[in-house]
Design an enzyme around this catalytic site. Structure first.
Site, mmCIF file in Angstrom:
data_model
loop_
_atom_site.group_PDB
_atom_site.id
_atom_site.type_symbol
_atom_site.label_atom_id
_atom_site.label_comp_id
_atom_site.label_asym_id
_atom_site.label_seq_id
_atom_site.Cartn_x
_atom_site.Cartn_y
_atom_site.Cartn_z
ATOM 1 N N ASP A 1 -8.759 52.845 49.194
ATOM 2 C CA ASP A 1 -8.776 53.432 49.661
ATOM 3 C C ASP A 1 -8.718 54.583 48.399
ATOM 4 O O ASP A 1 -7.869 55.850 48.655
ATOM 5 C CB ASP A 1 -8.481 54.861 50.977
ATOM 6 C CG ASP A 1 -8.726 55.902 51.645
ATOM 7 O OD1 ASP A 1 -9.781 56.108 50.502
ATOM 8 O OD2 ASP A 1 -8.458 56.168 52.240
ATOM 9 N N ASP A 61 -0.272 56.502 50.575
ATOM 10 C CA ASP A 61 -1.703 56.210 51.899
ATOM 11 C C ASP A 61 -2.281 54.807 51.615
ATOM 12 O O ASP A 61 -3.737 54.622 51.344
ATOM 13 C CB ASP A 61 -2.966 57.131 51.223
ATOM 14 C CG ASP A 61 -3.203 57.057 53.097
ATOM 15 O OD1 ASP A 61 -2.739 56.877 53.723
ATOM 16 O OD2 ASP A 61 -4.135 58.290 52.899
HETATM 17 N N1 LIG Z 1 5.730 60.063 50.184
HETATM 18 C C1 LIG Z 1 5.663 61.580 49.920
HETATM 19 N N2 LIG Z 1 5.924 62.282 48.703
HETATM 20 C C2 LIG Z 1 5.835 63.669 49.425
HETATM 21 N N3 LIG Z 1 4.493 63.943 49.196
HETATM 22 C C3 LIG Z 1 3.864 63.304 50.394
HETATM 23 C C4 LIG Z 1 4.049 61.525 50.726
HETATM 24 N N4 LIG Z 1 3.257 60.627 51.490
HETATM 25 C C5 LIG Z 1 2.448 61.791 51.635
HETATM 26 N N5 LIG Z 1 2.342 62.725 51.137
HETATM 27 C C6 LIG Z 1 1.770 63.667 50.881
HETATM 28 O O1 LIG Z 1 0.835 64.044 52.425
HETATM 29 C C7 LIG Z 1 -0.344 63.504 52.290
HETATM 30 C C8 LIG Z 1 -0.410 62.784 52.987
HETATM 31 O O2 LIG Z 1 -0.581 61.374 52.902
HETATM 32 P P1 LIG Z 1 -1.116 60.114 53.515
HETATM 33 O O3 LIG Z 1 -2.524 60.180 52.721
HETATM 34 O O4 LIG Z 1 0.073 58.930 53.234
HETATM 35 O O5 LIG Z 1 -1.665 60.532 55.438
HETATM 36 P P2 LIG Z 1 -3.254 60.960 55.668
HETATM 37 O O6 LIG Z 1 -2.679 60.892 57.234
HETATM 38 O O7 LIG Z 1 -4.101 59.421 55.249
HETATM 39 O O8 LIG Z 1 -3.802 61.911 55.180
HETATM 40 P P3 LIG Z 1 -5.257 61.900 54.729
HETATM 41 O O9 LIG Z 1 -5.828 62.122 56.119
HETATM 42 O O10 LIG Z 1 -4.892 63.534 54.552
HETATM 43 O O11 LIG Z 1 -5.262 60.857 53.546
HETATM 44 C C9 LIG Z 1 -0.802 63.313 50.673
HETATM 45 O O12 LIG Z 1 -1.568 63.845 50.752
HETATM 46 C C10 LIG Z 1 0.695 63.834 50.680
HETATM 47 O O13 LIG Z 1 0.274 65.617 49.421
HETATM 48 MG MG LIG Z 2 -4.809 60.315 52.686
#
Ligand SMILES: Nc1ncnc2c1ncn2[C@@H]1O[C@H](COP(=O)(O)OP(=O)(O)OP(=O)(O)O)[C@@H](O)[C@H]1O
Ligand SMILES: [Mg+2]
Length: 268
Positions: free
Chosen positions: A195, A212
């Site tokens: 992804d 992610d």
């Molecule tokens: N380790 C981290 N440090 C800082 N910010 C983070 C971190 N992990 C995630 N984020 C923030 O949180 C957001 C969402 O994280 P992630 O993509 O892992 O989750 P998700 O539930 O899959 O979200 P989405 O559905 O938006 O893809 C990221 O786009 C980023 O902005």
């Molecule tokens: Mg994401």
């Protein structure tokens, strides 16, 4: 330690206070918070607090499709990112009022919960894989059920922005790094992110961090090569606007044949 221990009034009150702070400070609505902090999730957070991995949740960074990410603070005042996979989505909540307490449906709740725990476990393992092969990603710290604690990427003011929101100083360098990451994941770990795009890459100190990872797959997965193609496509598509053009099919072939990838700077 028994889970009852974590139903301890003291920390439930603490989390309740934190929740109220979150509502006051940034106006997250109560419904979202209730969806994230169901009882079993509270138990997991309580365990992280009593194990001193976190002291409190600071503020929400993001509300995604399946998870909420919070900035957390450790007892030693270090920032961490806390990803909470939601057990109850709003649709599930609507259904659950019809099935709660009906023994015939007990398994639905359990299996759903277990699938979500597996999902979080997979993301943790995938973060470990990337750590082991030196592909830049948040370092995983701890996972309890659906709550994953990892390295926080960003500074004290704000979390690192997504690739899509950054004015890149040296797009070629970032592009090369990302293609090298894709190739290293494949070659050294037989792993495909699946992804990858400008939405799942953070830029911090001019360096990309891959995030992610829950949907990442190993090469044994029947669609791994399709996912790899898509990852390569997303990255090459994004960098076209910087006038970086690279043949996707050639890249794909080079990666699956485990050949070295030539630097985009050396291409005409
Ligand atoms: N380790 C981290 N440090 C800082 N910010 C983070 C971190 N992990 C995630 N984020 C923030 O949180 C957001 C969402 O994280 P992630 O993509 O892992 O989750 P998700 O539930 O899959 O979200 P989405 O559905 O938006 O893809 C990221 O786009 C980023 O902005
Ligand atoms: Mg994401």
């Amino acid at each position: 330690m028994s889970s009852e221990k974590f139903l301890d009034e003291k920390w439930i009150k603490k989390i309740d206070r934190e929740t109220q702070h979150l509502i006051d400070r940034i106006g997250v609505d109560r419904k979202t918070l209730d969806e994230v902090f169901d009882k079993s999730t509270l138990l997991s957070i309580g365990k992280l607090i009593s194990d001193r991995l976190i002291d409190y949740l600071d503020f929400p960074i993001s509300t995604g499709k399946e998870a909420n990410i919070f900035r957390g603070m450790t007892p030693n005042k270090k920032l961490v990112a806390v990803k909470i996979y939601r057990i109850s989505t709003s649709t599930f909540k609507n259904i659950s009022k019809y099935i709660e307490g009906d023994p015939r449906f007990r398994y639905i709740d359990r299996s759903r919960r277990e699938i979500i725990y597996e999902w979080a476990k997979k993301e943790f393992k995938n973060l470990e894989i990337l750590k082991n092969i030196n592909v830049r990603a948040p370092t995983p710290i701890k996972r309890i059920n659906n709550v994953l604690v990892m390295e926080y990427i960003g500074d004290t003011e704000k979390p690192a922005p997504l690739l899509k929101d950054v004015q890149l100083k040296d797009p070629k360098k970032i592009f090369n790094t990302l293609i090298t990451f894709i190739s290293t994941m494949y070659k050294k770990a037989g792993f495909v992110h699946a992804d990858l795009s400008e939405y799942n890459i953070l830029i911090h100190n001019n360096k990309p961090y891959i995030i992610d990872l829950s949907q990442g797959v190993l090469l044994e997965h029947p669609l791994s090569h399709e996912f790899l193609k898509r990852d390569i496509h997303n990255i090459t598509r994004y960098f076209k606007k910087f006038n970086i053009k690279k043949d996707e099919k050639k890249l794909f072939q080079q990666i699956i044949q485990k050949k070295d990838i030539e630097d985009v700077n050396q291409q005409k």
